[in-house]
Design an enzyme around this catalytic site. Structure first.
Site, PDB file in Angstrom:
ATOM      1  N   GLY A  58     -20.053  52.742 -48.946  1.00  0.00           N
ATOM      2  CA  GLY A  58     -20.296  51.304 -49.050  1.00  0.00           C
ATOM      3  C   GLY A  58     -21.496  50.532 -49.346  1.00  0.00           C
ATOM      4  N   GLU A 113     -26.675  49.048 -44.389  1.00  0.00           N
ATOM      5  CA  GLU A 113     -25.108  48.943 -44.281  1.00  0.00           C
ATOM      6  C   GLU A 113     -24.497  48.041 -45.138  1.00  0.00           C
ATOM      7  OE1 GLU A 113     -22.512  50.574 -43.836  1.00  0.00           O
ATOM      8  OE2 GLU A 113     -22.313  51.588 -41.871  1.00  0.00           O
ATOM      9  N   ASP A 114     -23.253  48.396 -45.488  1.00  0.00           N
ATOM     10  CA  ASP A 114     -22.521  47.316 -45.819  1.00  0.00           C
ATOM     11  C   ASP A 114     -21.804  46.218 -44.760  1.00  0.00           C
ATOM     12  OD1 ASP A 114     -20.645  49.177 -44.979  1.00  0.00           O
ATOM     13  OD2 ASP A 114     -19.543  49.255 -46.580  1.00  0.00           O
ATOM     14  N   ASP A 117     -18.963  46.579 -38.204  1.00  0.00           N
ATOM     15  CA  ASP A 117     -17.333  46.142 -37.455  1.00  0.00           C
ATOM     16  C   ASP A 117     -17.408  46.499 -36.128  1.00  0.00           C
ATOM     17  OD1 ASP A 117     -14.776  45.622 -37.419  1.00  0.00           O
ATOM     18  OD2 ASP A 117     -14.243  46.887 -38.724  1.00  0.00           O
ATOM     19  N   LYS A 145     -19.205  41.549 -38.218  1.00  0.00           N
ATOM     20  CA  LYS A 145     -17.955  41.054 -37.752  1.00  0.00           C
ATOM     21  C   LYS A 145     -18.206  40.888 -36.095  1.00  0.00           C
ATOM     22  CE  LYS A 145     -14.259  42.993 -40.827  1.00  0.00           C
ATOM     23  NZ  LYS A 145     -13.198  44.048 -40.698  1.00  0.00           N
ATOM     24  N   PHE A 166     -10.069  41.905 -42.588  1.00  0.00           N
ATOM     25  CA  PHE A 166     -10.435  42.840 -43.624  1.00  0.00           C
ATOM     26  C   PHE A 166     -11.321  42.432 -44.876  1.00  0.00           C
ATOM     27  CE2 PHE A 166      -9.955  46.694 -46.506  1.00  0.00           C
ATOM     28  CZ  PHE A 166     -10.452  47.483 -45.623  1.00  0.00           C
ATOM     29  N   VAL A 167     -12.260  42.959 -45.375  1.00  0.00           N
ATOM     30  CA  VAL A 167     -12.708  42.385 -46.458  1.00  0.00           C
ATOM     31  C   VAL A 167     -12.912  43.607 -47.547  1.00  0.00           C
ATOM     32  CG1 VAL A 167     -14.251  40.426 -45.408  1.00  0.00           C
ATOM     33  CG2 VAL A 167     -15.236  42.572 -45.437  1.00  0.00           C
ATOM     34  N   ASP A 173     -14.601  48.829 -50.014  1.00  0.00           N
ATOM     35  CA  ASP A 173     -13.310  49.089 -50.418  1.00  0.00           C
ATOM     36  C   ASP A 173     -12.112  48.967 -49.364  1.00  0.00           C
ATOM     37  OD1 ASP A 173     -13.981  51.358 -48.685  1.00  0.00           O
ATOM     38  OD2 ASP A 173     -12.482  52.768 -49.406  1.00  0.00           O
ATOM     39  N   ARG A 179     -14.449  48.416 -54.729  1.00  0.00           N
ATOM     40  CA  ARG A 179     -15.677  48.406 -54.571  1.00  0.00           C
ATOM     41  C   ARG A 179     -16.630  47.537 -55.738  1.00  0.00           C
ATOM     42  NH1 ARG A 179     -17.041  51.965 -50.530  1.00  0.00           N
ATOM     43  NH2 ARG A 179     -15.614  53.866 -50.400  1.00  0.00           N
TER      44      ARG A 179
HETATM   45  P1  IMP Z   1     -17.492  50.456 -37.646  1.00  0.00           P
HETATM   46  O1  IMP Z   1     -18.207  51.777 -37.148  1.00  0.00           O
HETATM   47  O2  IMP Z   1     -16.330  50.163 -36.986  1.00  0.00           O
HETATM   48  O3  IMP Z   1     -18.542  49.267 -37.260  1.00  0.00           O
HETATM   49  O4  IMP Z   1     -17.487  50.419 -39.213  1.00  0.00           O
HETATM   50  C1  IMP Z   1     -18.209  50.703 -40.180  1.00  0.00           C
HETATM   51  C2  IMP Z   1     -17.468  51.015 -41.398  1.00  0.00           C
HETATM   52  O5  IMP Z   1     -16.240  50.774 -41.594  1.00  0.00           O
HETATM   53  C3  IMP Z   1     -18.185  50.395 -42.433  1.00  0.00           C
HETATM   54  O6  IMP Z   1     -19.340  50.989 -43.032  1.00  0.00           O
HETATM   55  C4  IMP Z   1     -17.426  50.266 -43.726  1.00  0.00           C
HETATM   56  O7  IMP Z   1     -17.115  51.622 -44.323  1.00  0.00           O
HETATM   57  C5  IMP Z   1     -15.921  50.421 -43.093  1.00  0.00           C
HETATM   58  N1  IMP Z   1     -15.323  48.796 -42.687  1.00  0.00           N
HETATM   59  C6  IMP Z   1     -15.422  48.135 -41.528  1.00  0.00           C
HETATM   60  N2  IMP Z   1     -14.815  46.969 -41.763  1.00  0.00           N
HETATM   61  C7  IMP Z   1     -14.448  47.044 -43.009  1.00  0.00           C
HETATM   62  C8  IMP Z   1     -13.732  45.972 -43.880  1.00  0.00           C
HETATM   63  O8  IMP Z   1     -13.477  44.758 -43.619  1.00  0.00           O
HETATM   64  N3  IMP Z   1     -13.677  46.409 -45.210  1.00  0.00           N
HETATM   65  C9  IMP Z   1     -13.976  47.455 -45.799  1.00  0.00           C
HETATM   66  N4  IMP Z   1     -14.595  48.604 -45.087  1.00  0.00           N
HETATM   67  C10 IMP Z   1     -14.836  48.076 -43.705  1.00  0.00           C
END
Ligand code: IMP
Length: 191
Positions: A58, A113-114, A117, A145, A166-167, A173, A179
């Site tokens: 991402g 990072e993108d 979350d 987030k 969700f985005v 993606d 993407r």
């Molecule tokens: P985390 O471990 O829950 O913080 O998630 C990190 C990864 O989940 C990110 O690098 C994204 O690839 C994916 N992700 C989390 N939220 C979203 C979203 O809203 N849209 C798309 N990908 C997401």
């Protein structure tokens, strides 16, 4: 034939895998925010030649723009973690699919990072990379987030704090689709 996974209904409304999304952060706001982050990093890391570590898949679009907004010497490398697959909620389990090639011992590292979350991926990355004893390690994330983040993380460079929905777009993606969108779209809860 099944319908295409990405459908444009108007300039600011699309559907991805049959679900409605609307423009949330447009390309102009993204561009100016990335410029600001690049300028801050250039000031903060003058004479330090930071290494940017992009988290695949991402982060590659944000990383490409951020790196060009940085005016000092810098390097790049990549790592890859397991993803959500085609789900919209975090699975909570993180696995490494590709490790970095660079030797980061004694280096100034910026993880790119993108989105943060739950924060579990970032916690895993920080734990893993800190074992290599970098001189410093900070995080640059396009999106955060905050309401979804379950762990305590210091996020030094944040593009935008966003709602807990969700985005897609700008590298992010939904089941590998979206993407390539130039704007960031959010799931349209009103539809
Ligand atoms: P985390 O471990 O829950 O913080 O998630 C990190 C990864 O989940 C990110 O690098 C994204 O690839 C994916 N992700 C989390 N939220 C979203 C979203 O809203 N849209 C798309 N990908 C997401």
């Amino acid at each position: 034939m099944p319908p295409p996974a990405l459908e444009h209904h108007s300039e600011d409304r699309i559907s991805v895998r049959g679900e409605p999304f609307r423009v949330y952060i447009d390309r102009d706001r993204i561009r100016s925010r990335v410029e600001e982050l690049g300028e801050r990093i250039s000031r903060d890391y003058r004479d330090q030649r930071p290494i940017l570590i992009g988290v695949l898949n991402g982060a590659y679009i944000f990383l490409a723009d951020l790196m060009r907004a940085i005016s000092i010497d810098c390097e790049v490398d990549f790592m890859k973690l397991s993803s959500y697959g085609a789900e919209k909620i975090s699975s909570g389990s993180v696995r490494s699919l590709k490790e970095i090639d660079a030797d980061i011992t004694g280096r100034h590292v910026i993880i790119v990072e993108d989105i943060v979350d739950t924060g579990l991926s970032m916690e895993y990355i920080l734990d893993t990379l800190s074992r290599e004893r970098p001189a410093s390690m900070q995080v640059a994330t396009m999106l955060h987030k905050a309401a979804a983040t379950k762990v305590d993380l210091e996020l030094r460079y944040v593009g935008f704090e966003i709602d807990n929905l969700f985005v897609v777009g700008y590298g992010l993606d939904y089941g590998q689709v979206g993407r390539n969108l130039k704007d960031i779209f959010i799931l349209d809860a009103s539809v």
